[in-house]
Design an enzyme around this catalytic site. Structure first.
Site, PDB file in Angstrom:
ATOM      1  N   ARG A  79     -19.811   3.403 -12.601  1.00 58.55           N
ATOM      2  CA  ARG A  79     -21.145   2.794 -12.567  1.00 58.55           C
ATOM      3  C   ARG A  79     -22.113   3.513 -13.499  1.00 58.55           C
ATOM      4  NH1 ARG A  79     -18.278   1.535  -8.207  1.00 58.55           N
ATOM      5  NH2 ARG A  79     -18.866  -0.157  -6.798  1.00 58.55           N
ATOM      6  N   GLY A  89      -9.125  -1.948 -11.302  1.00 61.71           N
ATOM      7  CA  GLY A  89      -9.740  -3.110 -10.657  1.00 61.71           C
ATOM      8  C   GLY A  89     -11.258  -3.034 -10.723  1.00 61.71           C
ATOM      9  N   GLN A 114     -16.639  -4.123  -4.951  1.00 56.68           N
ATOM     10  CA  GLN A 114     -16.400  -4.661  -6.299  1.00 56.68           C
ATOM     11  C   GLN A 114     -16.969  -6.066  -6.414  1.00 56.68           C
ATOM     12  OE1 GLN A 114     -12.227  -4.079  -7.136  1.00 56.68           O
ATOM     13  NE2 GLN A 114     -12.455  -1.860  -7.178  1.00 56.68           N
ATOM     14  N   ASP A 160      -9.715   3.567   0.893  1.00 56.12           N
ATOM     15  CA  ASP A 160      -8.833   4.217  -0.085  1.00 56.12           C
ATOM     16  C   ASP A 160      -8.084   5.407   0.516  1.00 56.12           C
ATOM     17  OD1 ASP A 160      -9.603   2.399  -2.016  1.00 56.12           O
ATOM     18  OD2 ASP A 160     -11.113   3.710  -2.896  1.00 56.12           O
ATOM     19  N   LYS A 200      -4.345  -3.708  -3.073  1.00 53.70           N
ATOM     20  CA  LYS A 200      -4.748  -2.531  -3.856  1.00 53.70           C
ATOM     21  C   LYS A 200      -3.723  -2.319  -4.986  1.00 53.70           C
ATOM     22  CE  LYS A 200      -8.438  -1.724  -1.527  1.00 53.70           C
ATOM     23  NZ  LYS A 200      -9.728  -1.957  -2.163  1.00 53.70           N
ATOM     24  N   ARG A 208      -0.354  -1.552  -0.039  1.00 54.13           N
ATOM     25  CA  ARG A 208      -0.315  -0.233   0.620  1.00 54.13           C
ATOM     26  C   ARG A 208       0.131  -0.296   2.071  1.00 54.13           C
ATOM     27  NH1 ARG A 208      -5.668   2.360  -2.324  1.00 54.13           N
ATOM     28  NH2 ARG A 208      -4.600   2.780  -4.317  1.00 54.13           N
ATOM     29  N   ARG A 231      -2.575   6.735  -5.179  1.00 57.12           N
ATOM     30  CA  ARG A 231      -2.862   7.231  -3.811  1.00 57.12           C
ATOM     31  C   ARG A 231      -1.583   7.370  -2.982  1.00 57.12           C
ATOM     32  NH1 ARG A 231      -8.012   8.073  -4.321  1.00 57.12           N
ATOM     33  NH2 ARG A 231      -9.306   6.515  -5.350  1.00 57.12           N
TER      34      ARG A 231
HETATM   35  C1  S3P Z   1     -14.304   0.379  -5.360  1.00 60.13           C
HETATM   36  C2  S3P Z   1     -14.287  -0.427  -4.253  1.00 60.13           C
HETATM   37  C3  S3P Z   1     -13.126  -0.551  -3.366  1.00 60.13           C
HETATM   38  C4  S3P Z   1     -12.147   0.595  -3.553  1.00 60.13           C
HETATM   39  C5  S3P Z   1     -11.877   0.886  -5.000  1.00 60.13           C
HETATM   40  C6  S3P Z   1     -13.162   1.250  -5.719  1.00 60.13           C
HETATM   41  C7  S3P Z   1     -15.522   0.416  -6.191  1.00 60.13           C
HETATM   42  O1  S3P Z   1     -12.463  -1.759  -3.652  1.00 60.13           O
HETATM   43  O2  S3P Z   1     -10.935   0.330  -2.884  1.00 60.13           O
HETATM   44  O3  S3P Z   1     -10.965   1.965  -5.116  1.00 60.13           O
HETATM   45  O4  S3P Z   1     -15.675   1.350  -7.012  1.00 60.13           O
HETATM   46  O5  S3P Z   1     -16.354  -0.487  -6.034  1.00 60.13           O
HETATM   47  P1  S3P Z   1     -12.918  -3.181  -3.013  1.00 60.13           P
HETATM   48  O6  S3P Z   1     -14.248  -3.525  -3.537  1.00 60.13           O
HETATM   49  O7  S3P Z   1     -11.861  -4.136  -3.465  1.00 60.13           O
HETATM   50  O8  S3P Z   1     -12.920  -2.958  -1.530  1.00 60.13           O
END
Ligand code: S3P
Length: 425
Positions: A24, A91, A166, A312, A339, A343, A385
């Site tokens: 970010r 992601g 996200q 996580d 993920k 997982r 992880r």
């Molecule tokens: C993240 C949000 C989470 C997390 C990922 C990082 C982020 O995912 O599992 O490792 O930085 O916004 P989700 O938004 O899919 O829950």
């Protein structure tokens, strides 16, 4: 990599920067005017993917170790990327960037590795399309590659079906380019780093319960960002300190944002000997040092609104549960299936390989703990992880454990094995 039962872990270590906050800081730094100076930036492959994508869109970013300078060019300063934007395994990069790209005046394509091409992107395509974005899954299955033709966006109020930071962040970032106030409501609160950082950079963000709203077209100003250590990286050292008899570790600089600290609440409930010291706040992101001593643990039940605050960390919590007395039940965690690997399956399969009685459930898993674990061959499925959680299991198991694909720790913690080795004396 091969591991045996470990000698006691003693000493102290500093945790590398938080992955979510590092991403970010680069993104908002690029969209702000002026220089953003980031310290303790996470030099993991995922965050380097974010840097690469923004450089490709004309943003000057210099990096010396974990010290990063981003020369922001304002909300309209990105230039067409020319080629496909490659997010690698990340992601977070793909979903958050989708929100930003949807409101640009150019077209772009986002792609990544084979794992990212199986992860659901419909969850960002749906709200962004509702804002008027022209965004599509190229193979037509809701997965990457994604093609985005930038457009003027309309503000929406989006009730998100998942508690996903996200998704929330993609909509809020698109909201920077919308024609009115955009809001997102989540079923329960996910990590709130975007809201905190948007506010810090000068956006007008309002939070009420699980609804976040953002006003469009703020003038964002470059800032200094000191990234706290990632609690999801600290999690492996907390677990190793608890499981390896005779251990005592001081884990320094751990981010303890309440939307992320679920693991600490669970560990306390399991009977862990933990103490939080030197608690401090830096612009809305609290952090501390944690002293952990080896402890005997009890089983727990985990579910409901706690899940997003430890999502996580569930692989390593499952490993801890295998060593704890009693049966641990993890519910409401169906997100684990989408993920970097599935997982639920990869944790259960690897626990079973180590002789643990564990069952997969549609939304979690059941682990019957308390019997000694046997070394085994562990398949990381290229999921960082999984590799780190089962390395911890290996340190407290009989015999030898082999972790296949251990290199994938580079995604979030390139120095993981070095840091671990330094503590086993
Ligand atoms: C993240 C949000 C989470 C997390 C990922 C990082 C982020 O995912 O599992 O490792 O930085 O916004 P989700 O938004 O899919 O829950």
């Amino acid at each position: 990599m091969k591991f045996q039962k470990s000698a006691p872990l003693r000493g102290e270590l500093s945790i590398p920067g938080d992955k979510s906050i590092s991403h970010r800081a680069v993104m908002l730094g690029a969209l702000a005017r002026g220089t953003t100076e980031i310290t303790n930036f996470l030099e993991g492959a995922d965050c380097l993917s974010t840097i690469r994508c923004f450089r490709q869109m004309g943003i000057e970013i210099s990096m010396e170790g974990d010290h990063v300078l981003v020369n922001g060019r304002g909300l309209d300063g990105l230039t067409p990327p020319g080629q496909v934007l490659d997010v690698g395994n990340s992601g977070t990069t793909m979903r958050l960037l989708s929100g930003i790209l949807a409101g640009q005046t150019f077209s772009s394509t986002l792609d990544g590795d084979t794992s990212i091409r199986t992860r659901p992107m419909g969850r960002v395509i749906t709200p962004l399309s509702r804002m008027g974005a022209d965004i599509a899954s190229v193979p037509g299955n809701g997965c990457a590659p994604l093609q985005i033709h930038g457009k003027q966006l309309s503000a929406i109020c989006y009730p998100s079906p998942v508690a996903s930071a996200q998704v929330k962040s993609a909509v809020l970032f698109a909201g920077l380019y919308a024609d009115g106030v955009t809001s997102v409501t989540e079923p329960c609160l996910s990590r709130n780093h975007s809201e905190i950082m948007l506010d810090y950079f000068g956006a007008r963000v309002h939070v009420q319960g699980t609804t976040v709203s953002i006003e469009p077209r703020p003038s964002l100003e470059g800032q200094k960002v000191e990234v706290p250590g990632d609690i999801s990286s600290a999690a492996y050292f907390l677990a190793a300190g608890l499981l390896v008899p005779g251990s005592e570790l001081l884990i320094k600089n751990v981010g303890i944002n309440p939307t992320r600290d679920g693991i600490l609440r669970v560990l306390k409930q399991m009977g862990a000997d933990l103490s939080l010291e030197n608690i401090r706040q830096d612009r809305g992101e609290p952090s501390c040092d944690i002293l952990v001593k080896s402890s005997s643990l009890n089983a727990v039940s985990i579910g409901g609104s706690l899940i997003p605050a430890l999502i996580d960390d569930l692989p390593v919590i499952a490993v801890l549960a295998a060593f704890a007395q009693g049966t641990t039940v993890i519910r409401d965690a169906q997100e684990l299936k989408v993920k970097e690997s599935n997982r639920i399956d990869t944790v259960v399969e690897n626990l079973q390989a180590m002789g643990v009685s564990a069952e997969a459930a549609p939304d979690g898993m059941i682990i019957h703990g308390g019997r000694p674990l046997q070394g085994a061959v562990i398949d990381s499925h290229q999921d960082h992880r999984i590799a780190m959680a089962f390395t911890v299991a290996a340190l407290a198991s009989e015999g030898t454990t082999v972790i296949r694909g251990a290199d994938c720790v580079n995604i979030s913690y390139p120095g993981f094995y070095r840091d671990l080795k330094a503590l086993a004396r």
